[in-house]
Design a protein around this motif. Structure first.
Motif, PDB file in Angstrom:
ATOM      1  N   ILE A   1       0.858  -1.184   0.000  1.00 61.38           N
ATOM      2  CA  ILE A   1       0.000   0.000   0.000  1.00 61.38           C
ATOM      3  C   ILE A   1       0.894   1.232   0.000  1.00 61.38           C
ATOM      4  CG2 ILE A   1      -1.819   1.253   1.205  1.00 61.38           C
ATOM      5  CD1 ILE A   1      -2.652  -1.385   2.498  1.00 61.38           C
ATOM      6  N   GLY A   2       0.832   1.999  -1.074  1.00 58.26           N
ATOM      7  CA  GLY A   2       1.628   3.217  -1.165  1.00 58.26           C
ATOM      8  C   GLY A   2       2.594   3.168  -2.332  1.00 58.26           C
ATOM      9  N   THR A   3       2.982   4.353  -2.816  1.00 61.09           N
ATOM     10  CA  THR A   3       3.916   4.459  -3.943  1.00 61.09           C
ATOM     11  C   THR A   3       4.978   5.520  -3.676  1.00 61.09           C
ATOM     12  OG1 THR A   3       2.344   5.953  -5.012  1.00 61.09           O
ATOM     13  CG2 THR A   3       2.295   3.652  -5.701  1.00 61.09           C
TER      14      THR A   3
ATOM     15  N   ILE B   1      10.807  -1.201  -2.361  1.00 64.80           N
ATOM     16  CA  ILE B   1      10.308  -2.517  -1.956  1.00 64.80           C
ATOM     17  C   ILE B   1       9.720  -3.290  -3.135  1.00 64.80           C
ATOM     18  CG2 ILE B   1       8.514  -3.679  -0.604  1.00 64.80           C
ATOM     19  CD1 ILE B   1       8.921  -1.479   1.530  1.00 64.80           C
ATOM     20  N   VAL B   2       8.886  -2.644  -3.933  1.00 64.42           N
ATOM     21  CA  VAL B   2       8.167  -3.336  -5.011  1.00 64.42           C
ATOM     22  C   VAL B   2       9.120  -4.032  -5.980  1.00 64.42           C
ATOM     23  CG1 VAL B   2       6.684  -2.979  -7.025  1.00 64.42           C
ATOM     24  CG2 VAL B   2       6.048  -2.006  -4.814  1.00 64.42           C
ATOM     25  N   PRO B   3      10.148  -3.353  -6.536  1.00 64.08           N
ATOM     26  CA  PRO B   3      11.064  -4.061  -7.431  1.00 64.08           C
ATOM     27  C   PRO B   3      11.848  -5.171  -6.724  1.00 64.08           C
ATOM     28  CG  PRO B   3      11.236  -1.702  -7.762  1.00 64.08           C
ATOM     29  CD  PRO B   3      10.432  -1.905  -6.517  1.00 64.08           C
TER      30      PRO B   3
ATOM     31  N   PRO C   1       4.243   8.242  -8.629  1.00 64.71           N
ATOM     32  CA  PRO C   1       5.419   9.049  -8.291  1.00 64.71           C
ATOM     33  C   PRO C   1       6.108   9.612  -9.528  1.00 64.71           C
ATOM     34  CG  PRO C   1       6.021   6.729  -8.284  1.00 64.71           C
ATOM     35  CD  PRO C   1       4.548   6.790  -8.640  1.00 64.71           C
ATOM     36  N   TRP C   2       6.627  10.824  -9.411  1.00 66.75           N
ATOM     37  CA  TRP C   2       7.547  11.334 -10.424  1.00 66.75           C
ATOM     38  C   TRP C   2       8.925  10.751 -10.155  1.00 66.75           C
ATOM     39  CZ3 TRP C   2       5.981  13.102 -14.749  1.00 66.75           C
ATOM     40  CH2 TRP C   2       4.877  13.934 -14.877  1.00 66.75           C
ATOM     41  N   MET C   3       9.612  10.381 -11.224  1.00 64.54           N
ATOM     42  CA  MET C   3      10.912   9.723 -11.082  1.00 64.54           C
ATOM     43  C   MET C   3      11.941  10.402 -11.971  1.00 64.54           C
ATOM     44  SD  MET C   3       9.559   5.774 -11.184  1.00 64.54           S
ATOM     45  CE  MET C   3       8.800   6.037 -12.791  1.00 64.54           C
TER      46      MET C   3
ATOM     47  N   THR D   1       3.206   3.354   3.788  1.00 66.61           N
ATOM     48  CA  THR D   1       2.324   4.527   3.897  1.00 66.61           C
ATOM     49  C   THR D   1       2.996   5.711   4.573  1.00 66.61           C
ATOM     50  OG1 THR D   1       1.388   3.349   5.807  1.00 66.61           O
ATOM     51  CG2 THR D   1       0.139   3.290   3.764  1.00 66.61           C
ATOM     52  N   GLY D   2       4.307   5.657   4.698  1.00 67.84           N
ATOM     53  CA  GLY D   2       5.039   6.816   5.182  1.00 67.84           C
ATOM     54  C   GLY D   2       4.979   7.033   6.678  1.00 67.84           C
TER      55      GLY D   2
END
Length: 660
Positions: free
Chosen positions: A334-336, A343-345, A362-364, A509-510
């Motif tokens: 949950i969260g980007t 974490i995701v990759p 997210p801007w990357m 979620t920060g």
């Protein structure tokens, strides 16, 4: 080999716990040196050669890097033209030959004039940067970070114990500087070990999203970092090694939480209540308190309906359960934000299914070398050219002073809002969208969800080497943008009513960055508790002091976080040094305490707020963790390191009250 006493003397002289008295001798032939010069960071190498050889002719004005403003990716060699680079390579080769032929493998403090010439060359003559950069330059005779006074000389026989709260990056910086000044201190740390956020955040893929050499102390300039963007474990090892080298570990009380501070007006001291992990409490008296608790420390887990029903494993990114094997499992993230982005990759190839719940994309920024180690050329240069790694660190630091500030400064009346804030911001947006279009060309159905619906820079920008897009395109990944309706026993139900059955839920979620000192009661003058004073809007003069709370100093407090420019460590160190200057003023005046005046705080906040209103993150249609519950940007610094240097250079008497 120098003796231990000589090494300590050198460390003190250069104010660098990693000072290296000598480099390896150069023995390579001209052909090999030519290859090195061809692959080197030329402005850095020319500066290092000028310093080591004592020859400023290497700083030819026609080779001065233009420091072309960075929109998305850094410009090679600071923007030097091909012709400049050709001449610089030839000059660098000649310098390397001289180092070899003259057997030069060390460098000493430079004269003031030489420092000025070097800084003028590297910065393009931006004189207003010089003072802040000298703070980072070991070879400057007026480096300026270490205290130029000692407690025994100013207040011999006086009792003035200081409490430092936290043993993370800020706490270690405070302990080091206070130790240099001979001010007695005690550090309390809630965790059983030191390291702060880097001890707590151990999730898969954790690493810096800023260049490694910009993420270190001015007084501990490690040169042998293995990665261009350090892994979390490397940063943790560094923080712990710095504490050991500084000799401050024995001053830390671990598993000890500060629960209450009470100002005693009669004795002009703080009564501090600490609690051990076993529950035992202790009350002690301190003359001053330094809070180094940081911003991104308290996990934020939204109150999802039905969360208590879920039967699987849950964890926040900062509280990763390493005993849980995620391989072959169905995982929801949950969260980007920054942690999810790592974490995701890291999980994508090992899980049987990955569900990513995205509220906003997210801007990357392009960073092809995000997972790369340092190059062989860099490793050779840092071993063979005296002080090369530290010159490189200075180069990274000075490039970060303006950073990408120009790309996020809003134009009045800009018609592209709310998707951009200026012509340059729109240009950056289009470049980044074009990159996303390339990455998702084979999965066009994902492109719309991958393009953020807010201006670049309005939220924290991440580093992109393609692994995020690859993870989202995986056949095992599902991206959910519908939002979360509630949890179920088996997983999560989105707002479309679709149930996603998962074995593990990761809350990326920060944190709650605006809730400063949320778990500590701080009662100042006239019985005012600091949270009552703030009323949900944390404010501090220079991000350090609060009216009505004498001899109480926040390190990395409100409004001093850099997001597109600057250095975390610089801001932390300057806050520490400002607090120590305040303590010096108290001791020198024979006063009991210093208290900032309300008018000074109001003036500072007005200045910072005006700056933030000009930035992408300060626009009325933007919402992010940079803002507090009142909607005020309370986390972010809208100026450069140079302005913070000036703000923290002196303790202005007119802005303060000194208590007898």
């Amino acid at each position: 080999m120098p003796s231990m006493q000589e090494m300590r003397s050198q460390t003190m002289r250069f104010d660098d716990l990693y000072w290296e008295a000598s480099s390896e001798r150069i023995v390579e032939d001209d052909g090999e040196l030519e290859k090195i010069a061809a692959r080197a960071d030329l402005p850095v190498l020319l500066a290092a050669l000028a310093a080591a050889l004592g020859d400023t002719s290497f700083l030819s004005s026609d080779l001065q890097p233009p420091l072309t403003p960075v929109d998305t990716q850094p410009h090679a060699q600071g923007g030097m033209s091909p012709a400049q680079q050709g001449r610089a390579k030839a000059l660098a080769l000649e310098g390397l030959r001289q180092l070899r032929d003259k057997a030069i493998n060390s460098v000493d403090l430079l004269e003031d004039g030489t420092v000025t010439e070097l800084l003028a060359f590297l910065t393009g003559g931006r004189e207003h940067w010089y003072a802040s950069l000298k703070h980072e330059l070991d070879l400057a005779p007026d480096k300026g970070g270490a205290p130029q006074w000692h407690f025994d000389e100013v207040a011999e026989g006086r009792s003035f114990p200081v409490l430092i709260i936290g043993a993370g990056i800020a706490g270690i910086a405070a302990a080091y500087r206070y130790a240099q000044a001979g001010v007695p201190f005690t550090v309390v740390e809630d965790a059983p070990t030191l390291g702060g956020t880097w001890a707590k955040n151990t999730y898969p893929g954790v690493r810096l999203d800023t260049p490694t050499f910009g993420y270190s102390y001015s007084f501990a300039q490690r040169g042998d970092w293995p990665h261009q963007f350090a892994e979390g474990g490397d940063v943790l090892d560094y923080v712990r090694d710095v504490a050991e080298r500084a000799g401050v570990v024995e001053s830390i009380e671990f598993s000890t939480r500060l629960v209450r501070l009470l100002w005693d007006e009669e004795s002009r001291t703080w009564q501090a209540t600490t609690r051990l992990s076993g529950g035992q409490e202790r009350v002690r008296t301190f003359a001053a308190v330094v809070s180094a608790l940081g911003q991104l420390d308290r996990p934020n887990i939204p109150d999802f309906a039905g969360a208590e029903l879920y039967g699987g494993v849950t964890m926040h990114s900062q509280e990763w359960s390493h005993g849980v094997d995620y391989r072959g499992k169905r995982v929801a993230v949950i969260g980007t934000g920054a942690s999810a982005y790592q974490i995701v990759p890291a999980l994508a190839d090992g899980v049987s299914g990955l569900v990513l719940f995205q509220r906003s994309a997210p801007w990357m920024l392009p960073a092809p070398s995000y997972h790369d180690g340092v190059s062989d050329t860099f490793d050779w240069l840092r071993r063979k050219v005296p002080h090369y790694a530290q010159w490189y660190r200075l180069w990274v630091t000075l490039q970060g002073i303006p950073g990408r500030m120009h790309t996020v400064t809003a134009e009045d009346g800009w018609q592209g809002a709310p998707l951009s804030v200026s012509a340059k911001n729109q240009e950056v947006r289009e470049v980044l969208i074009e990159r996303l279009e390339e990455q998702f060309a084979d999965h066009p159905e994902l492109l719309e969800t991958a393009i953020p619906n807010y201006p670049p820079g309005a939220k924290r920008m991440l580093r992109d080497n393609g692994v995020w897009a690859a993870a989202l395109k995986s056949e095992r990944t599902t991206v959910v943008t519908a939002g979360i309706e509630r949890f179920s026993e088996k997983g999560i139900i989105d707002k479309y009513g679709v149930e996603h059955e998962v074995d593990i839920v990761v809350f990326a979620t920060g944190f709650k960055p605006s809730d400063y000192l949320d778990e500590v009661e701080v009662v100042g003058r006239q019985g005012v508790e600091i949270h009552d004073f703030w009323k949900g809007d944390a404010r501090a003069y220079n991000g350090v002091t609060v009216p009505g709370f004498p001899n109480f100093f926040l390190i990395y407090g409100p409004n001093v976080g850099g997001v597109v420019a600057g250095s975390l460590h610089f801001m932390i160190e300057r806050a520490v040094e400002f607090s120590l200057k305040a303590v010096h003023e108290v001791l020198q005046r024979g006063a009991s305490a210093i208290d900032v005046k309300p008018a000074a705080l109001d003036r500072f906040v007005e200045w910072v707020d005006a700056g933030n209103r000009r930035m992408a993150w300060g626009q009325p249609y933007v919402r992010s963790w940079y803002q507090n519950a009142h909607g005020r940007v309370s986390q972010v610094w809208p100026y450069t390191n140079a302005e913070y240097w000036e703000a923290t250079e002196t303790v202005k008497a007119d802005d303060h009250e000194f208590l007898a």
